[in-house]
Design an enzyme around this catalytic site. Structure first.
Site, PDB file in Angstrom:
ATOM      1  CE  LYS B  56     116.737 -30.684  -2.053  1.00  0.00           C
ATOM      2  NZ  LYS B  56     117.774 -31.729  -2.157  1.00  0.00           N
ATOM      3  CB  SER B  81     112.799 -35.283   3.345  1.00  0.00           C
ATOM      4  OG  SER B  81     113.484 -34.134   2.907  1.00  0.00           O
ATOM      5  CD  GLU B 207     126.346 -31.561   8.557  1.00  0.00           C
ATOM      6  OE1 GLU B 207     126.157 -32.610   7.929  1.00  0.00           O
ATOM      7  OE2 GLU B 207     127.176 -31.470   9.482  1.00  0.00           O
ATOM      8  N   GLY B 211     122.510 -33.492  13.396  1.00  0.00           N
ATOM      9  CA  GLY B 211     122.876 -34.355  12.261  1.00  0.00           C
ATOM     10  C   GLY B 211     124.118 -33.833  11.580  1.00  0.00           C
ATOM     11  CG  ASP B 213     125.806 -36.389   7.783  1.00  0.00           C
ATOM     12  OD1 ASP B 213     124.848 -35.714   8.219  1.00  0.00           O
ATOM     13  OD2 ASP B 213     126.069 -36.463   6.569  1.00  0.00           O
ATOM     14  CB  SER B 307     117.763 -23.688   1.101  1.00  0.00           C
ATOM     15  OG  SER B 307     117.344 -24.088   2.381  1.00  0.00           O
TER      16      SER B 307
END
Lengths: 323, 323
Positions: B56, B81, B207, B211, B213, B307
């Site tokens: 990030k 988060s 994913e 979750g 989606d 990650s």
């Protein structure tokens, strides 16, 4: 296989050539928060990321690859609390040599399993009752195999010295180098390397508080033998320095310090939460002592050898959970 | 600050120049046992060893360093988060920008503490009751600050793409690349990089099973919004892909797979015991899916983006201990 003379920096250079392409050139990590706290530049040499999870692979591979073909054919025997066992098993398998490993019954399960997975035959003994050297000697006599000692051998010492040599190549000269101390293979090899490549660097050995035979030996000028120390640093539960390692240590090492088990756990937690690496208790010895120096290191360039990362996850959970 | 056009590989190249000297060029690790099991060559890009513990930082630093001076002066607001929060707080502190971070009350303690330690002001909300985007919007209106979204922004996407770009520079072309998927910043950036630098590489998003989606959205061709999923992968508890990330993903990504929480724990344990690195559950998504492919990957060169590594030690203990 024993030689009487002490290894030199030339032996470390030869070892570096032999292990090239087999051992990892491990990364050096740094931490801004450590540097800020100590006012120093600290370089962590990550031998926990070495093959078989510890620096021991360097010495084992160097010693085995230096054996003559007819000697290799009779196999090798090693005695070890764990990391040397895995290292000899892996090096032997890479070189096509038959290996038998004598391990204490309370060695970490992961180390025993890994030794077997690398193809080593494991013979178990009781750390507090049996003499592992006797067992190894008997096994070697049965088969004519060579004993590969965990530290007190010139080729092993020279191999271990390649870690400090690499570190100095990677980051430049150092003012101080903190090195875990068990039997003294890593420490004596590091001292030889530092003397040649970074003259003036103070080399400091670090032992578990409960097993400070090295510190006592260093201070009184002769090898002191102790009972098997009870410490979480299972890689440094040795009872005495070796003859070769002691001679180099008394000549080339500046100081021997100790670290408590509680300090080791604290360092494991630091490596885990801040640096995202897994370090076994023995591997924390160098950093534990460096950190305890505090601002005395201000302005200095400090190397820390993080010697290994082999710890069962259950064991890590026990140690980190108990607070 | 929003642009309407999608970022391109040129934006990733510009981001790489901006973050140079600030972000780590993280190491690539390999594992002989993984390669043997899969019959493939697997390259782990270790963004758990990135500054602030996750990829990030790349996107956050790129977005912040692209702000005009008069915009910087009014500060920035971010909602996250965890890892984006730490990343924005650290990037802001390096660039001398005031940062307010909106975090869920159940975010890992270590992430919240680190965000504060980097100098960020933390505002807490309830993940299951409040709308974090509303809170961030209100805060930004009060002060005229810029919102730095966690994924749906061209500069953030371009910054995240530098991780895959670096990986391909480090190891050469890939046949497949497995990437964790939450809001899609890392996945869309990775897809842009792979398309330009390793044409023909299949890019696969992964994913949490609870979750999916992204998988639903990918299959039906429009963004699907779900309730906050309950999964240990706290970095992938997003409810929907972003507008920009979805457009790139539907165009440039080959497939979206899922991994169960149990598979993630198993991978965490593998990284811990065999590779000696700490990886948070979200960071295990890519490897979990790659490993589940088994021999389908035989003969291929596979990249896996690890990650992040931000997990409390107590949390790790809970997860690894429960078996």
């Amino acid at each position: 296989m024993r030689r009487t003379s002490l290894p030199t920096h030339a032996d470390i250079e030869a070892a570096a050539r032999r292990i090239d392409g087999y051992a990892h050139r491990t990364p050096v990590m740094t931490s801004r928060s450590v540097d800020e706290n100590l006012g120093a530049r600290v370089f962590f040499k990550c031998e926990n990321l070495q093959r078989a999870g510890a620096f021991k692979f360097r010495g084992a591979f160097n010693a085995l690859s230096n054996l003559e073909p007819e000697v290799r054919a009779k196999g090798v025997v090693a005695f070890s609390s764990g990391n040397h066992a895995q290292a000899v098993a892996l090096a032997a398998s890479l070189l096509g040599i038959d290996a038998t490993i004598v391990m204490p019954s309370d060695a970490p399960k992961s180390k025993m399993a890994a030794t077997r997975a690398y193809g080593g035959r494991v013979v178990v003994y009781d750390r507090y009752l049996d003499d592992r050297e006797d067992i190894a000697r008997r096994l070697s006599e049965e088969r004519g195999s060579s004993i590969i000692p965990p530290y007190d051998h010139p080729d092993v010492i020279a191999g271990q010295g390649t870690a400090a040599a690499e570190l100095i190549e990677q980051v430049g000269p150092l003012d101080g180098l903190f090195v875990p101390l068990g039997g003294g293979g890593l420490l004596s090899g590091s001292a030889l390397a530092a003397k040649a490549l970074s003259p003036g660097c103070r080399v400091i050995g670090v032992e578990p508080e409960a097993g400070n035979d090295g510190q006592q030996s260093f201070r009184q000028g002769s090898i002191v033998r102790i009972d098997v120390p009870k410490t979480i640093a299972d890689g440094a539960q040795t009872q005495a320095l070796g003859r070769h390692t002691f001679d180099i240590i008394r000549r080339d090492v500046s100081e021997i310090l100790t670290a408590s088990d509680a300090e080791l756990v604290d360092c494991m937690r630091f490596f885990f939460t801040r640096m995202k690496i897994v370090v076994e208790p023995t591997g924390c010895l160098g950093f534990a002592a460096a950190r305890a120096q505090g601002r005395q290191l201000a302005g200095r360039r400090i190397g820390v050898i993080v010697s290994g990362g082999n710890i069962d996850d259950e064991r890590m959970i026990d140690l980190l959970g108990a607070r």
